[in-house]
Design an enzyme around this catalytic site. Structure first.
Site, short mmCIF file in Angstrom:
data_model
loop_
_atom_site.label_atom_id
_atom_site.label_comp_id
_atom_site.label_asym_id
_atom_site.label_seq_id
_atom_site.Cartn_x
_atom_site.Cartn_y
_atom_site.Cartn_z
N ASN A 121 -35.36 14.84 -18.49
CA ASN A 121 -34.37 13.77 -18.29
C ASN A 121 -34.24 13.58 -16.78
O ASN A 121 -33.62 14.39 -16.11
CB ASN A 121 -33.03 14.19 -18.91
N TRP A 122 -34.86 12.50 -16.29
CA TRP A 122 -34.84 12.28 -14.83
C TRP A 122 -33.45 11.86 -14.33
O TRP A 122 -33.23 11.83 -13.13
CB TRP A 122 -35.86 11.20 -14.45
N LYS A 123 -32.57 11.51 -15.25
CA LYS A 123 -31.25 10.97 -14.86
C LYS A 123 -31.47 9.81 -13.88
O LYS A 123 -32.48 9.10 -13.98
CB LYS A 123 -30.35 12.05 -14.26
N HIS A 173 -25.82 11.53 -24.40
CA HIS A 173 -25.82 12.55 -23.34
C HIS A 173 -24.39 12.75 -22.86
O HIS A 173 -23.62 11.80 -22.80
CB HIS A 173 -26.73 12.11 -22.18
N GLU A 216 -23.14 13.01 -20.07
CA GLU A 216 -22.75 12.17 -18.93
C GLU A 216 -22.38 10.77 -19.39
O GLU A 216 -21.64 10.06 -18.71
CB GLU A 216 -23.88 12.16 -17.89
N GLU A 274 -26.64 20.66 -25.85
CA GLU A 274 -26.47 20.81 -24.41
C GLU A 274 -25.00 21.16 -24.12
O GLU A 274 -24.16 20.25 -24.03
CB GLU A 274 -26.82 19.51 -23.69
N GLY A 288 -26.62 21.13 -15.24
CA GLY A 288 -26.63 20.94 -13.79
C GLY A 288 -25.79 21.96 -13.03
O GLY A 288 -25.54 21.79 -11.84
N SER A 330 -29.57 23.66 -17.60
CA SER A 330 -30.13 24.51 -16.54
C SER A 330 -31.35 25.31 -17.00
O SER A 330 -31.53 26.47 -16.61
CB SER A 330 -29.05 25.44 -15.96
N GLY A 362 -33.12 18.67 -17.24
CA GLY A 362 -32.70 17.72 -16.21
C GLY A 362 -33.37 18.04 -14.88
O GLY A 362 -34.53 17.69 -14.64
N GLY A 363 -32.65 18.74 -14.01
CA GLY A 363 -33.10 19.00 -12.64
C GLY A 363 -34.53 19.51 -12.53
O GLY A 363 -35.31 19.02 -11.70
C1 PEP Z 1 -29.64 17.25 -18.79
O1 PEP Z 1 -29.33 16.42 -17.95
O2 PEP Z 1 -29.84 16.89 -19.95
C2 PEP Z 1 -29.77 18.64 -18.37
C3 PEP Z 1 -29.97 19.57 -19.26
O3 PEP Z 1 -29.69 18.88 -17.01
P1 PEP Z 1 -30.03 20.27 -16.26
O4 PEP Z 1 -31.32 20.77 -16.82
O5 PEP Z 1 -30.14 19.87 -14.81
O6 PEP Z 1 -28.90 21.19 -16.53
#
Ligand code: PEP
Length: 248
Positions: free
Chosen positions: A13-15, A99, A101, A170, A176, A212, A233-234
């Site tokens: 997930n590039w966000k 998601h 967010e 999640e 994050g 994470s 994500g990251g």
């Molecule tokens: C996400 O945005 O779905 C996510 C899991 O982010 P991260 O891996 O950065 O925690």
């Protein structure tokens, strides 16, 4: 034992990250490394404006792509929204729905998330339905209850629809933050989700863990029987790190 009939799936997930030059380098890295991770399905969910670029750089590589949100509406006067059929025009295989967010920053309700999932399915795109509890809910021991509530309208879509989607657990407190649920904590929630899917006639749906995930912790999560991959994500913004999660 891990059920080998469910092929592992790792989705990035590039966000709201990237630009044309950055994406081009990142995708070149994925193309170069994909041969080493054939044991799992790999995908990236990218910002809408880059779908054309991502499609042209990933077509034929075995890495699939998708978007991070979709309108529940088919078409019409919905300024700023993007319809599932438009995503299908860019050959998207996936779209994230619900998601955290979007739930927290855009007031998305459980029923809206299910409507978005249904809109995606109608256009032939697999929704990745994200669920998970906040830190406060986690500390109050409400994780299973929250996830059940979030899933209820999605389960009501029926077994045929469920068979085509993916669930991502999640925990919001792990996204994050660098905090990851322990494999045992994640497995407990995944097993609970699996039970609900089984009761709805869709026990083979893949359930991803997100929060994470990195190359260094992926393997310990993936040995759990109900963790079928990851939503990342990251760590999906660096090709080698993302590929090392897939290799795990
Ligand atoms: C996400 O945005 O779905 C996510 C899991 O982010 P991260 O891996 O950065 O925690």
């Amino acid at each position: 034992m891990v059920d080998s009939s469910r092929k592992r799936l790792v989705i990035g997930n590039w966000k709201m990250h990237g630009d044309a030059a950055f994406n081009s380098e990142l995708l070149a890295g994925l193309r170069a490394g994909i041969a080493g991770v054939q044991q799992c399905d790999l995908a990236v969910c990218v910002p809408f404006p880059y779908l054309y670029q991502v499609r042209s750089l990933l077509e034929g590589t075995g890495v699939s792509w998708g978007a991070q949100d979709v309108s529940p509406h088919e078409k019409g006067a919905y300024t700023g929204e993007v319809a599932a059929a438009m995503l299908a025009d860019f050959a998207c295989s996936w779209v994230l729905v619900g998601h955290s967010e979007r739930r927290s920053g855009h007031g998305e309700t459980d029923s809206l998330v299910a409507e978005k999932a249904a809109a995606a399915l109608a256009a032939g795109i697999a929704p990745v339905v994200c669920v998970g509890e906040t830190l406060q809910e986690h500390e109050a021991g409400q994780a299973l209850e929250v996830v059940s509530r979030q899933l209820a309208p999605v389960l009501a879509l029926g077994a045929e629809a469920l068979a085509k989607l993916v669930i991502a657990y999640e925990p919001v407190w792990a996204i994050g933050t660098g905090l990851t649920a322990t494999p045992e904590q994640a497995q407990e929630v995944h097993a609970h989700i699996r039970q609900q899917l089984e009761a709805a006639g869709a026990g083979q749906v893949r359930i991803l863990y997100g929060g994470s995930v990195k190359g260094s912790n992926a393997a310990s999560l993936f040995v759990m029987p109900d963790i079928d991959g990851a939503l990342v994500g990251g760590a999906s913004l660096a090709a080698t790190e993302f590929l090392s999660i897939a290799a795990a």
